[in-house]
Design an enzyme around this catalytic site. Structure first.
Site, PDB file in Angstrom:
ATOM      1  N   HIS A 193      56.883  47.649   9.936  1.00  7.92           N
ATOM      2  CA  HIS A 193      56.155  47.272  11.150  1.00  7.92           C
ATOM      3  C   HIS A 193      56.635  48.069  12.353  1.00  7.92           C
ATOM      4  O   HIS A 193      55.940  48.207  13.347  1.00  7.92           O
ATOM      5  CB  HIS A 193      56.336  45.786  11.452  1.00  7.92           C
ATOM      6  CG  HIS A 193      56.041  44.905  10.273  1.00  7.92           C
ATOM      7  ND1 HIS A 193      54.794  44.831   9.711  1.00  7.92           N
ATOM      8  CD2 HIS A 193      56.841  44.094   9.533  1.00  7.92           C
ATOM      9  CE1 HIS A 193      54.826  43.991   8.681  1.00  7.92           C
ATOM     10  NE2 HIS A 193      56.061  43.541   8.556  1.00  7.92           N
ATOM     11  N   HIS A 211      63.886  48.284  19.028  1.00  4.12           N
ATOM     12  CA  HIS A 211      62.828  48.839  18.183  1.00  4.12           C
ATOM     13  C   HIS A 211      61.700  49.346  19.077  1.00  4.12           C
ATOM     14  O   HIS A 211      61.742  49.173  20.301  1.00  4.12           O
ATOM     15  CB  HIS A 211      62.324  47.764  17.204  1.00  4.12           C
ATOM     16  CG  HIS A 211      61.726  46.603  17.903  1.00  4.12           C
ATOM     17  ND1 HIS A 211      62.428  45.471  18.208  1.00  4.12           N
ATOM     18  CD2 HIS A 211      60.482  46.412  18.423  1.00  4.12           C
ATOM     19  CE1 HIS A 211      61.643  44.636  18.860  1.00  4.12           C
ATOM     20  NE2 HIS A 211      60.461  45.181  19.002  1.00  4.12           N
ATOM     21  N   HIS A 261      57.375  50.377  19.773  1.00  5.31           N
ATOM     22  CA  HIS A 261      55.932  50.208  19.555  1.00  5.31           C
ATOM     23  C   HIS A 261      55.280  51.500  20.049  1.00  5.31           C
ATOM     24  O   HIS A 261      55.629  51.992  21.120  1.00  5.31           O
ATOM     25  CB  HIS A 261      55.401  49.004  20.330  1.00  5.31           C
ATOM     26  CG  HIS A 261      56.081  47.713  19.945  1.00  5.31           C
ATOM     27  ND1 HIS A 261      55.590  46.876  18.976  1.00  5.31           N
ATOM     28  CD2 HIS A 261      57.240  47.150  20.381  1.00  5.31           C
ATOM     29  CE1 HIS A 261      56.403  45.829  18.835  1.00  5.31           C
ATOM     30  NE2 HIS A 261      57.420  45.975  19.682  1.00  5.31           N
ATOM     31  N   HIS A 272      61.818  47.866  22.858  1.00  7.12           N
ATOM     32  CA  HIS A 272      62.289  46.493  23.075  1.00  7.12           C
ATOM     33  C   HIS A 272      63.745  46.355  22.669  1.00  7.12           C
ATOM     34  O   HIS A 272      64.099  46.648  21.523  1.00  7.12           O
ATOM     35  CB  HIS A 272      61.457  45.507  22.240  1.00  7.12           C
ATOM     36  CG  HIS A 272      60.070  45.344  22.756  1.00  7.12           C
ATOM     37  ND1 HIS A 272      59.022  44.903  21.986  1.00  7.12           N
ATOM     38  CD2 HIS A 272      59.567  45.562  24.009  1.00  7.12           C
ATOM     39  CE1 HIS A 272      57.926  44.862  22.731  1.00  7.12           C
ATOM     40  NE2 HIS A 272      58.222  45.248  23.949  1.00  7.12           N
ATOM     41  N   THR A 332      56.166  39.372  19.960  1.00 10.42           N
ATOM     42  CA  THR A 332      54.862  40.012  19.818  1.00 10.42           C
ATOM     43  C   THR A 332      54.524  40.260  18.352  1.00 10.42           C
ATOM     44  O   THR A 332      53.538  40.931  18.047  1.00 10.42           O
ATOM     45  CB  THR A 332      54.817  41.353  20.580  1.00 10.42           C
ATOM     46  OG1 THR A 332      55.745  42.266  19.969  1.00 10.42           O
ATOM     47  CG2 THR A 332      55.160  41.165  22.037  1.00 10.42           C
ATOM     48  N   THR A 333      55.362  39.738  17.466  1.00 11.05           N
ATOM     49  CA  THR A 333      55.100  39.819  16.021  1.00 11.05           C
ATOM     50  C   THR A 333      55.200  38.406  15.444  1.00 11.05           C
ATOM     51  O   THR A 333      55.856  37.540  16.035  1.00 11.05           O
ATOM     52  CB  THR A 333      56.145  40.711  15.322  1.00 11.05           C
ATOM     53  OG1 THR A 333      57.460  40.222  15.625  1.00 11.05           O
ATOM     54  CG2 THR A 333      56.021  42.157  15.768  1.00 11.05           C
TER      55      THR A 333
HETATM   56  O1  1SD Z   1      58.748  42.814  16.776  1.00 13.84           O
HETATM   57  C1  1SD Z   1      59.987  42.207  16.986  1.00 13.84           C
HETATM   58  C2  1SD Z   1      60.535  41.709  15.680  1.00 13.84           C
HETATM   59  O2  1SD Z   1      60.758  42.809  14.844  1.00 13.84           O
HETATM   60  C3  1SD Z   1      61.797  41.004  15.890  1.00 13.84           C
HETATM   61  O3  1SD Z   1      62.734  41.930  16.354  1.00 13.84           O
HETATM   62  C4  1SD Z   1      61.605  39.937  16.891  1.00 13.84           C
HETATM   63  C5  1SD Z   1      62.925  39.304  17.254  1.00 13.84           C
HETATM   64  O4  1SD Z   1      63.397  38.605  16.205  1.00 13.84           O
HETATM   65  O5  1SD Z   1      61.076  40.470  18.083  1.00 13.84           O
HETATM   66  C6  1SD Z   1      59.852  41.069  17.955  1.00 13.84           C
HETATM   67  S1  1SD Z   1      59.384  41.610  19.586  1.00 13.84           S
HETATM   68  O6  1SD Z   1      58.752  40.480  20.257  1.00 13.84           O
HETATM   69  O7  1SD Z   1      60.549  42.098  20.274  1.00 13.84           O
HETATM   70  N1  1SD Z   1      58.317  42.748  19.484  1.00 13.84           N
HETATM   71 ZN    ZN Z   2      58.827  44.592  20.020  1.00 16.74          ZN
END
Ligand code: 1SD
Ligand code: ZN
Length: 267
Positions: A69, A96, A98, A121, A203-204
């Site tokens: 992802h 990570h 996007h 993020h 957001t996931t």
């Molecule tokens: O997409 C991430 C997800 O991979 C995970 O890191 C989660 C935290 O546990 O956060 C989301 S996000 O809302 O930072 N996109």
């Molecule tokens: Zn994120």
């Protein structure tokens, strides 16, 4: 848990709610991302966040991983985020990205409806929690710092430890060790005191409404060729699969703020 994806069809962000009921954007719910617009409330009390350990080189090894992802950099313990009106101290877990495609921008938050090429993020968990499960039961259990990434002509050497390692994690499930570097080098160099603040969600899936968001207004820049390594260098599929599928446009659509206030710090 069932699979989620970003491709149009059965598992895209608009249908996440079918498998993950908490992703349904019900009336007055607090989902992320959002469009950041003129209707923000200036909050003079929102001072710059305190980033402990971000300037030093941590011990041990970090790990960059393709989870199908996104690409995640798991950083060791030793860095914390506090201040800036956060209800506690948060320890940094991972960061990570996007992104879009060669033809489309891929940030999650938008500014005046404008989407930037990428968004990073930095995910932090309130230190009073022993684990993520516990943090996900706390409305402010996570604090995510979001940094917009724009594309320019010059290479950003601070991002090369990540961008050069992307070819080693091209496929889902692959990971590679990364030598620690100061995380502050990935942040904007100026105006760190200028950010948006609101309460939202992951957001996931499962889209849990447990996130205090801080979205830096000033973007960082990487070169077009660095951007390409994300946009056409990372697959959502495993190595052995017959057909590689590029991981692209891994952003969720923006949500309504309803009665939520969005604050802006004063810089
Ligand atoms: O997409 C991430 C997800 O991979 C995970 O890191 C989660 C935290 O546990 O956060 C989301 S996000 O809302 O930072 N996109
Ligand atoms: Zn994120």
């Amino acid at each position: 848990t069932s699979e989620f994806c970003y491709d149009e069809g059965h598992c895209d962000p608009y249908s996440w709610g079918d498998s993950y009921p908490t992703c349904h954007p019900l009336l007055e719910s607090h989902h992320s991302p959002i469009n950041l617009d003129h209707d923000v409330t200036r909050d003079q009390a929102l001072e710059a966040l305190q980033l402990e350990g971000f300037d030093s080189v941590q011990k041990g090894q970090w790990r960059l991983r393709n989870d199908g992802h996104t690409v995640v950099l798991e950083v060791g313990s030793g860095m914390t985020v506090s201040g800036g009106g956060l209800p506690g101290t948060y320890s940094t877990l991972q960061l990570h990205f996007h992104w879009g495609s060669l033809a489309t921008n891929g940030s999650e938050h938008t500014i005046h409806t404008y989407r930037l090429p990428m968004e990073m993020h930095i995910v932090n968990m309130k230190t009073i929690h022993p684990n993520l499960t516990s943090a996900m039961e706390d409305q402010t259990g996570l604090a995510v710092l979001a940094v917009f990434i724009d594309v320019s002509y010059t290479e950003n050497a601070n991002f090369t430890p990540i961008t050069t390692a992307l070819s080693s994690v091209a496929h889902r499930g692959q990971s590679v060790a990364i030598r620690p570097f100061p995380l502050a080098s990935l942040l904007p160099q100026d105006h760190l005191g200028l950010y948006y603040r609101y309460h939202g969600s992951l957001t996931t899936p499962p889209c849990s409404q447990v996130v205090v968001w801080s979205v830096y207004e000033v973007p960082v820049h990487i070169s077009w060729s660095q951007y390409e390594r994300f946009a056409v260098g990372v697959f959502s599929t495993e190595e052995e699969t017959d057909q590689d599928v590029l991981l692209q446009n891994n952003f969720r659509h923006v949500h309504l703020t309803y009665s939520r206030r969005v604050y802006a710090s004063k810089d």
